[in-house]
Design a protein around this motif. Structure first.
Motif, PDB file in Angstrom:
ATOM      1  N   SER A  78     -48.827  13.606  33.986  1.00 21.66           N
ATOM      2  CA  SER A  78     -48.173  13.911  32.675  1.00 21.66           C
ATOM      3  C   SER A  78     -49.426  13.459  31.741  1.00 21.66           C
ATOM      4  CB  SER A  78     -47.098  13.315  32.344  1.00 21.66           C
ATOM      5  OG  SER A  78     -47.077  12.055  32.445  1.00 21.66           O
ATOM      6  N   MET A  79     -50.087  12.517  31.730  1.00 21.30           N
ATOM      7  CA  MET A  79     -51.126  12.194  30.876  1.00 21.30           C
ATOM      8  C   MET A  79     -52.505  13.253  31.104  1.00 21.30           C
ATOM      9  SD  MET A  79     -51.336   8.129  31.383  1.00 21.30           S
ATOM     10  CE  MET A  79     -52.842   7.895  30.944  1.00 21.30           C
ATOM     11  N   ALA A  80     -52.739  13.743  32.140  1.00 23.48           N
ATOM     12  CA  ALA A  80     -53.718  14.821  32.126  1.00 23.48           C
ATOM     13  C   ALA A  80     -53.395  16.281  31.592  1.00 23.48           C
ATOM     14  CB  ALA A  80     -54.156  14.794  33.825  1.00 23.48           C
ATOM     15  N   ARG A  81     -52.065  16.295  31.376  1.00 22.31           N
ATOM     16  CA  ARG A  81     -51.727  17.647  30.995  1.00 22.31           C
ATOM     17  C   ARG A  81     -51.782  17.657  29.360  1.00 22.31           C
ATOM     18  NH1 ARG A  81     -46.071  17.894  32.907  1.00 22.31           N
ATOM     19  NH2 ARG A  81     -46.536  16.986  35.052  1.00 22.31           N
ATOM     20  N   ASP A  82     -51.568  18.851  28.590  1.00 25.49           N
ATOM     21  CA  ASP A  82     -51.515  18.867  27.311  1.00 25.49           C
ATOM     22  C   ASP A  82     -50.675  17.948  26.662  1.00 25.49           C
ATOM     23  OD1 ASP A  82     -48.965  19.940  27.290  1.00 25.49           O
ATOM     24  OD2 ASP A  82     -49.380  21.901  26.773  1.00 25.49           O
ATOM     25  N   LYS A  83     -50.834  17.714  25.595  1.00 23.85           N
ATOM     26  CA  LYS A  83     -50.020  16.797  24.843  1.00 23.85           C
ATOM     27  C   LYS A  83     -48.331  16.891  24.551  1.00 23.85           C
ATOM     28  CE  LYS A  83     -53.823  14.661  22.269  1.00 23.85           C
ATOM     29  NZ  LYS A  83     -54.400  14.533  21.161  1.00 23.85           N
ATOM     30  N   GLY A  84     -48.072  18.383  24.786  1.00 18.38           N
ATOM     31  CA  GLY A  84     -46.638  18.649  24.221  1.00 18.38           C
ATOM     32  C   GLY A  84     -46.471  18.807  23.180  1.00 18.38           C
ATOM     33  N   TYR A  85     -45.131  18.497  22.493  1.00 17.99           N
ATOM     34  CA  TYR A  85     -44.814  18.944  21.382  1.00 17.99           C
ATOM     35  C   TYR A  85     -45.308  17.835  20.389  1.00 17.99           C
ATOM     36  CZ  TYR A  85     -41.953  19.405  17.109  1.00 17.99           C
ATOM     37  OH  TYR A  85     -41.407  19.793  15.615  1.00 17.99           O
ATOM     38  N   GLU A  86     -45.776  18.116  19.296  1.00 16.93           N
ATOM     39  CA  GLU A  86     -46.195  17.424  18.137  1.00 16.93           C
ATOM     40  C   GLU A  86     -45.347  17.564  17.171  1.00 16.93           C
ATOM     41  OE1 GLU A  86     -50.436  17.901  17.865  1.00 16.93           O
ATOM     42  OE2 GLU A  86     -50.779  17.154  19.990  1.00 16.93           O
ATOM     43  N   PRO A  87     -45.111  16.480  16.549  1.00 17.38           N
ATOM     44  CA  PRO A  87     -44.404  16.765  14.921  1.00 17.38           C
ATOM     45  C   PRO A  87     -45.155  17.515  14.119  1.00 17.38           C
ATOM     46  CG  PRO A  87     -44.224  14.468  15.802  1.00 17.38           C
ATOM     47  CD  PRO A  87     -45.040  15.015  16.667  1.00 17.38           C
ATOM     48  N   GLY A  88     -44.230  18.491  13.356  1.00 17.48           N
ATOM     49  CA  GLY A  88     -44.951  19.429  12.514  1.00 17.48           C
ATOM     50  C   GLY A  88     -45.663  20.763  13.248  1.00 17.48           C
ATOM     51  N   ALA A  89     -45.527  20.795  14.478  1.00 20.09           N
ATOM     52  CA  ALA A  89     -46.280  22.036  14.901  1.00 20.09           C
ATOM     53  C   ALA A  89     -45.168  22.846  15.374  1.00 20.09           C
ATOM     54  CB  ALA A  89     -46.928  21.665  16.220  1.00 20.09           C
ATOM     55  N   ALA A  90     -45.475  24.190  15.828  1.00 26.92           N
ATOM     56  CA  ALA A  90     -44.365  25.013  15.825  1.00 26.92           C
ATOM     57  C   ALA A  90     -43.704  24.890  17.383  1.00 26.92           C
ATOM     58  CB  ALA A  90     -44.941  26.410  15.661  1.00 26.92           C
ATOM     59  N   TRP A  91     -42.528  25.039  17.574  1.00 30.57           N
ATOM     60  CA  TRP A  91     -42.168  24.854  19.032  1.00 30.57           C
ATOM     61  C   TRP A  91     -42.565  25.918  20.004  1.00 30.57           C
ATOM     62  CZ3 TRP A  91     -40.443  21.133  21.857  1.00 30.57           C
ATOM     63  CH2 TRP A  91     -39.513  21.424  23.299  1.00 30.57           C
ATOM     64  N   ARG A  92     -43.164  25.767  20.966  1.00 29.34           N
ATOM     65  CA  ARG A  92     -43.648  26.695  22.038  1.00 29.34           C
ATOM     66  C   ARG A  92     -42.772  26.983  23.100  1.00 29.34           C
ATOM     67  NH1 ARG A  92     -47.819  23.111  21.250  1.00 29.34           N
ATOM     68  NH2 ARG A  92     -47.563  22.407  23.316  1.00 29.34           N
ATOM     69  N   GLY A  93     -41.591  26.360  23.478  1.00 30.86           N
ATOM     70  CA  GLY A  93     -40.707  26.707  24.570  1.00 30.86           C
ATOM     71  C   GLY A  93     -39.667  27.582  24.126  1.00 30.86           C
ATOM     72  N   GLU A  94     -39.112  27.965  25.279  1.00 28.84           N
ATOM     73  CA  GLU A  94     -38.012  28.932  25.199  1.00 28.84           C
ATOM     74  C   GLU A  94     -36.893  28.411  24.652  1.00 28.84           C
ATOM     75  OE1 GLU A  94     -38.373  32.273  25.881  1.00 28.84           O
ATOM     76  OE2 GLU A  94     -40.349  32.144  25.757  1.00 28.84           O
ATOM     77  N   PRO A  95     -36.016  29.310  23.894  1.00 31.83           N
ATOM     78  CA  PRO A  95     -34.770  28.519  23.517  1.00 31.83           C
ATOM     79  C   PRO A  95     -33.705  28.433  24.738  1.00 31.83           C
ATOM     80  CG  PRO A  95     -35.029  31.002  22.631  1.00 31.83           C
ATOM     81  CD  PRO A  95     -36.163  30.489  23.198  1.00 31.83           C
ATOM     82  N   GLU A  96     -33.020  27.452  24.737  1.00 32.47           N
ATOM     83  CA  GLU A  96     -32.060  27.247  25.848  1.00 32.47           C
ATOM     84  C   GLU A  96     -30.642  26.853  25.210  1.00 32.47           C
ATOM     85  OE1 GLU A  96     -32.521  25.471  29.260  1.00 32.47           O
ATOM     86  OE2 GLU A  96     -34.433  25.688  29.300  1.00 32.47           O
ATOM     87  N   TRP A  97     -29.494  27.479  25.614  1.00 36.95           N
ATOM     88  CA  TRP A  97     -28.311  27.270  25.150  1.00 36.95           C
ATOM     89  C   TRP A  97     -27.408  26.717  26.291  1.00 36.95           C
ATOM     90  CZ3 TRP A  97     -24.605  31.535  23.187  1.00 36.95           C
ATOM     91  CH2 TRP A  97     -23.370  31.159  22.612  1.00 36.95           C
ATOM     92  N   PHE A  98     -27.243  25.180  26.390  1.00 36.86           N
ATOM     93  CA  PHE A  98     -26.566  24.876  27.445  1.00 36.86           C
ATOM     94  C   PHE A  98     -25.097  24.765  27.374  1.00 36.86           C
ATOM     95  CE2 PHE A  98     -30.329  22.283  26.889  1.00 36.86           C
ATOM     96  CZ  PHE A  98     -30.938  22.362  28.360  1.00 36.86           C
ATOM     97  N   GLY A  99     -24.403  25.528  28.379  1.00 28.64           N
ATOM     98  CA  GLY A  99     -22.953  25.584  28.410  1.00 28.64           C
ATOM     99  C   GLY A  99     -23.019  26.891  27.650  1.00 28.64           C
ATOM    100  N   GLY A 100     -23.755  28.019  27.528  1.00 23.86           N
ATOM    101  CA  GLY A 100     -23.709  29.138  27.009  1.00 23.86           C
ATOM    102  C   GLY A 100     -23.240  30.110  27.911  1.00 23.86           C
ATOM    103  N   PRO A 101     -23.493  31.602  27.568  1.00 24.50           N
ATOM    104  CA  PRO A 101     -23.162  32.303  28.476  1.00 24.50           C
ATOM    105  C   PRO A 101     -24.170  32.503  29.545  1.00 24.50           C
ATOM    106  CG  PRO A 101     -23.879  33.551  26.287  1.00 24.50           C
ATOM    107  CD  PRO A 101     -23.723  32.043  25.985  1.00 24.50           C
ATOM    108  N   SER A 102     -23.589  33.030  30.916  1.00 26.21           N
ATOM    109  CA  SER A 102     -24.602  32.839  31.986  1.00 26.21           C
ATOM    110  C   SER A 102     -25.364  33.982  32.056  1.00 26.21           C
ATOM    111  CB  SER A 102     -23.748  32.952  33.259  1.00 26.21           C
ATOM    112  OG  SER A 102     -23.003  34.119  33.274  1.00 26.21           O
ATOM    113  N   LYS A 103     -25.208  35.071  31.237  1.00 25.80           N
ATOM    114  CA  LYS A 103     -26.225  36.019  31.347  1.00 25.80           C
ATOM    115  C   LYS A 103     -27.304  35.986  30.016  1.00 25.80           C
ATOM    116  CE  LYS A 103     -23.089  39.372  33.560  1.00 25.80           C
ATOM    117  NZ  LYS A 103     -21.771  40.191  33.156  1.00 25.80           N
ATOM    118  N   GLY A 104     -27.297  35.031  29.313  1.00 20.53           N
ATOM    119  CA  GLY A 104     -28.311  34.810  28.510  1.00 20.53           C
ATOM    120  C   GLY A 104     -27.817  34.850  26.990  1.00 20.53           C
ATOM    121  N   LEU A 105     -28.796  34.729  26.017  1.00 18.85           N
ATOM    122  CA  LEU A 105     -28.592  34.859  24.666  1.00 18.85           C
ATOM    123  C   LEU A 105     -28.047  36.251  24.364  1.00 18.85           C
ATOM    124  CD1 LEU A 105     -31.159  32.480  23.203  1.00 18.85           C
ATOM    125  CD2 LEU A 105     -28.798  32.064  23.299  1.00 18.85           C
TER     126      LEU A 105
END
Length: 130
Positions: A78-105
């Motif tokens: 995990s140290m060798a990979r990119d830094k991940g999310y940094e405060p102030g930067a745009a979120w690059r991940g896909e949105p998730e809805w836990f407990g939402g519809p099984s067919k997606g958003l």
């Protein structure tokens, strides 16, 4: 119904305590009288004394070193990979809805508020109508 008087129970407890104490006394008395026969045979060579450094090396330094190597190998990818999310930067991940519809958003957008209200009447939830 069979009941025992309190005096009888007390006598039984004293008797079992007396028997247990007597048996323990016999075992300990026999051990004190007979000499131990667990001496090292004379044909064996004398084991060398262990220094304090050798003792610490085997029981402290080596286990701590192994734990440090395992921890480093666990964290290193995990140290060798990119830094991940940094405060102030745009979120690059896909949105998730836990407990939402099984067919997606997209499936959630197809449901109308009237359908949600009709499905919620008289069943489930805190209304206690299952």
């Amino acid at each position: 119904m069979l009941t025992h008087a309190p005096g009888r129970r007390s006598r039984r407890a004293r008797r079992s305590l007396l028997v247990t104490t007597g048996a323990l006394g016999l075992v300990l008395g026999a051990a004190a009288v007979t000499p131990a026969s667990a001496d090292t045979p004379a044909a064996w060579e004398q084991a060398p004394d262990v220094s304090v450094l050798g003792f610490l090396l085997v029981l402290v330094i080596i286990p701590v070193g192994i734990a440090a190597v395992v921890a480093l190998l666990t964290v290193l990818p995990s140290m060798a990979r990119d830094k991940g999310y940094e405060p102030g930067a745009a979120w690059r991940g896909e949105p998730e809805w836990f407990g939402g519809p099984s067919k997606g958003l997209g499936a959630a957008d197809a449901v109308t508020p009237e359908q949600i209200e009709a499905a919620g009447k008289g069943s489930g939830g805190t209304s206690a109508h299952w």
